[in-house]
Design a protein around this motif. Structure first.
Motif, PDB file in Angstrom:
ATOM      1  N   ASP A   1       9.736  -1.621 -26.968  1.00  0.00           N
ATOM      2  CA  ASP A   1       9.625  -1.771 -28.416  1.00  0.00           C
ATOM      3  C   ASP A   1       8.179  -1.678 -28.908  1.00  0.00           C
ATOM      4  O   ASP A   1       7.899  -1.028 -29.920  1.00  0.00           O
ATOM      5  N   LEU A   2       7.267  -2.319 -28.205  1.00  0.00           N
ATOM      6  CA  LEU A   2       5.890  -2.473 -28.697  1.00  0.00           C
ATOM      7  C   LEU A   2       4.933  -1.411 -28.185  1.00  0.00           C
ATOM      8  O   LEU A   2       3.886  -1.169 -28.809  1.00  0.00           O
ATOM      9  N   ALA A   3       5.287  -0.766 -27.071  1.00  0.00           N
ATOM     10  CA  ALA A   3       4.425   0.289 -26.528  1.00  0.00           C
ATOM     11  C   ALA A   3       5.126   1.645 -26.498  1.00  0.00           C
ATOM     12  O   ALA A   3       4.482   2.668 -26.284  1.00  0.00           O
ATOM     13  N   GLY A   4       6.441   1.652 -26.683  1.00  0.00           N
ATOM     14  CA  GLY A   4       7.172   2.910 -26.642  1.00  0.00           C
ATOM     15  C   GLY A   4       7.337   3.463 -25.254  1.00  0.00           C
ATOM     16  O   GLY A   4       7.665   4.636 -25.085  1.00  0.00           O
TER      17      GLY A   4
ATOM     18  N   ARG B   1       2.050 -12.240 -27.004  1.00  0.00           N
ATOM     19  CA  ARG B   1       2.571 -12.251 -25.630  1.00  0.00           C
ATOM     20  C   ARG B   1       2.454 -10.877 -24.989  1.00  0.00           C
ATOM     21  O   ARG B   1       2.052 -10.740 -23.829  1.00  0.00           O
ATOM     22  N   PHE B   2       2.817  -9.851 -25.763  1.00  0.00           N
ATOM     23  CA  PHE B   2       2.737  -8.485 -25.245  1.00  0.00           C
ATOM     24  C   PHE B   2       1.301  -8.118 -24.872  1.00  0.00           C
ATOM     25  O   PHE B   2       1.047  -7.552 -23.805  1.00  0.00           O
ATOM     26  N   ASN B   3       0.345  -8.435 -25.745  1.00  0.00           N
ATOM     27  CA  ASN B   3      -1.046  -8.084 -25.463  1.00  0.00           C
ATOM     28  C   ASN B   3      -1.583  -8.850 -24.255  1.00  0.00           C
ATOM     29  O   ASN B   3      -2.388  -8.310 -23.489  1.00  0.00           O
TER      30      ASN B   3
ATOM     31  N   ALA C   1       4.146  -3.670 -35.286  1.00  0.00           N
ATOM     32  CA  ALA C   1       4.758  -4.115 -34.038  1.00  0.00           C
ATOM     33  C   ALA C   1       5.414  -2.952 -33.314  1.00  0.00           C
ATOM     34  O   ALA C   1       6.635  -2.895 -33.140  1.00  0.00           O
ATOM     35  N   GLY C   2       4.597  -2.008 -32.872  1.00  0.00           N
ATOM     36  CA  GLY C   2       5.080  -0.839 -32.170  1.00  0.00           C
ATOM     37  C   GLY C   2       3.930   0.086 -31.834  1.00  0.00           C
ATOM     38  O   GLY C   2       2.766  -0.197 -32.164  1.00  0.00           O
ATOM     39  N   PRO C   3       4.205   1.221 -31.182  1.00  0.00           N
ATOM     40  CA  PRO C   3       3.140   2.158 -30.827  1.00  0.00           C
ATOM     41  C   PRO C   3       2.716   3.013 -32.013  1.00  0.00           C
ATOM     42  O   PRO C   3       3.535   3.388 -32.864  1.00  0.00           O
ATOM     43  N   VAL C   4       1.429   3.321 -32.058  1.00  0.00           N
ATOM     44  CA  VAL C   4       0.857   4.191 -33.088  1.00  0.00           C
ATOM     45  C   VAL C   4       0.296   5.427 -32.388  1.00  0.00           C
ATOM     46  O   VAL C   4      -0.516   5.308 -31.468  1.00  0.00           O
TER      47      VAL C   4
ATOM     48  N   GLN D   1      -3.973  10.113 -28.793  1.00  0.00           N
ATOM     49  CA  GLN D   1      -4.175   8.737 -28.351  1.00  0.00           C
ATOM     50  C   GLN D   1      -2.965   7.920 -28.800  1.00  0.00           C
ATOM     51  O   GLN D   1      -2.397   8.190 -29.856  1.00  0.00           O
ATOM     52  N   ILE D   2      -2.604   6.916 -28.023  1.00  0.00           N
ATOM     53  CA  ILE D   2      -1.517   6.015 -28.403  1.00  0.00           C
ATOM     54  C   ILE D   2      -2.024   4.585 -28.299  1.00  0.00           C
ATOM     55  O   ILE D   2      -2.554   4.171 -27.264  1.00  0.00           O
ATOM     56  N   GLU D   3      -1.883   3.851 -29.402  1.00  0.00           N
ATOM     57  CA  GLU D   3      -2.259   2.445 -29.419  1.00  0.00           C
ATOM     58  C   GLU D   3      -0.996   1.604 -29.379  1.00  0.00           C
ATOM     59  O   GLU D   3       0.000   1.928 -30.032  1.00  0.00           O
TER      60      GLU D   3
END
Length: 271
Positions: A260-263, A224-226, A87-90, A46-48
């Protein structure tokens, strides 16, 4: 950590997931509570994407492998823990034996519940014992001894209600400042917030790191990203319109933020 539904109703059911909305007393503290159990062996990923929630994961079986901004390695195993903003993908890997209860806290709720500056959780997975001490160990044991998920949810809600009731609320000024960013979709100018509070930018940043774990500019960026991610789920593929609605300079700016935030790119998420 709990993810979405199966791709097709005809596929084998690989996991069980149950969600509960919080009781009225916790609606400003918790977004939801999830129960998750894997039913068949396998490697699940899973990627958050730069989420705004602060999760508490109470694990009953095999640990998850979790890494920030990269695929997990063998030594990235985490059992029960709390995690702050990143502030990035997990990336989260599991292997068919995971079972956990996850509480997703709002920023305000997390600060009151954990009773520590949220900067101590930022960019980290912090073990349950380190954030809740003996109370956390006792909660983990009580939940593990209970097999009924509804009863587990009742127990954890009671624990949260008691703990939050005994905590001090945020000061009205920082609460207003954080809410201003959240409610504006991350488009309020940080300098204007500081000016209205008659605070220096440095003091504002310090208070934000305590209340949210990140600086105000970083929080605004994640908000903003969300919002852009939420708008993209309409499925019309109008990324230029989404960029304009969310306050990005142009579509290229939005694309950089997604990398940057979702990869990944906006187009990848929309396919």
């Amino acid at each position: 950590m709990p993810a979405g539904s199966q791709d097709s109703e005809n596929e084998p059911r690989h996991f069980f997931m149950l969600r509960r909305a919080p009781v009225p007393a916790l609606r400003s503290v918790v977004t939801d509570i999830c129960g998750y159990r894997e039913l068949t062996p396998g490697h699940y990923r899973q990627i958050e994407y730069a989420t705004l929630i602060v999760p508490l994961v109470i694990n009953f079986d095999a640990p998850f492998a979790i890494a920030l901004g990269r695929p997990p390695q063998e030594d990235d195993r985490h059992d029960s823990f709390a995690a702050g903003l990143y502030a990035g993908p997990v990336t989260i890997d599991s292997f068919g034996h995971s079972c956990c209860l996850q509480v997703n806290f709002t920023l305000a709720g997390a600060r009151r519940f954990f009773r520590m500056p949220l900067s101590e959780l930022t960019d980290r997975m912090v073990p349950l014992d380190d954030v809740l001490g003996h109370d956390g160990a006792a909660l983990r044991e009580a939940l593990g001894n209970e097999q009924d998920w509804d009863r587990r949810f009742d127990l954890v809600e009671d624990f949260i209600v008691r703990r939050v009731a005994a905590a001090s609320p945020r000061g009205p000024q920082i609460a207003w400042a954080v809410d201003r960013i959240l409610e504006s979709g991350g488009q309020t100018r940080i300098g204007l917030i500081a000016a209205e509070l008659d605070w220096s930018r440095r003091h504002l940043a310090e208070r934000f790191r305590d209340a949210t774990g990140v600086a105000p500019k970083t929080l605004a960026r994640m908000v903003r990203f969300n919002r852009a991610l939420q708008l993209s789920r309409r499925g019309d593929g109008n990324w230029a319109g989404i960029a304009a609605d969310c306050g990005y300079a142009d579509q290229a700016h939005l694309a950089r933020e997604f990398r940057d935030l979702a990869g990944t790119t906006p187009g990848t998420l929309s396919t």
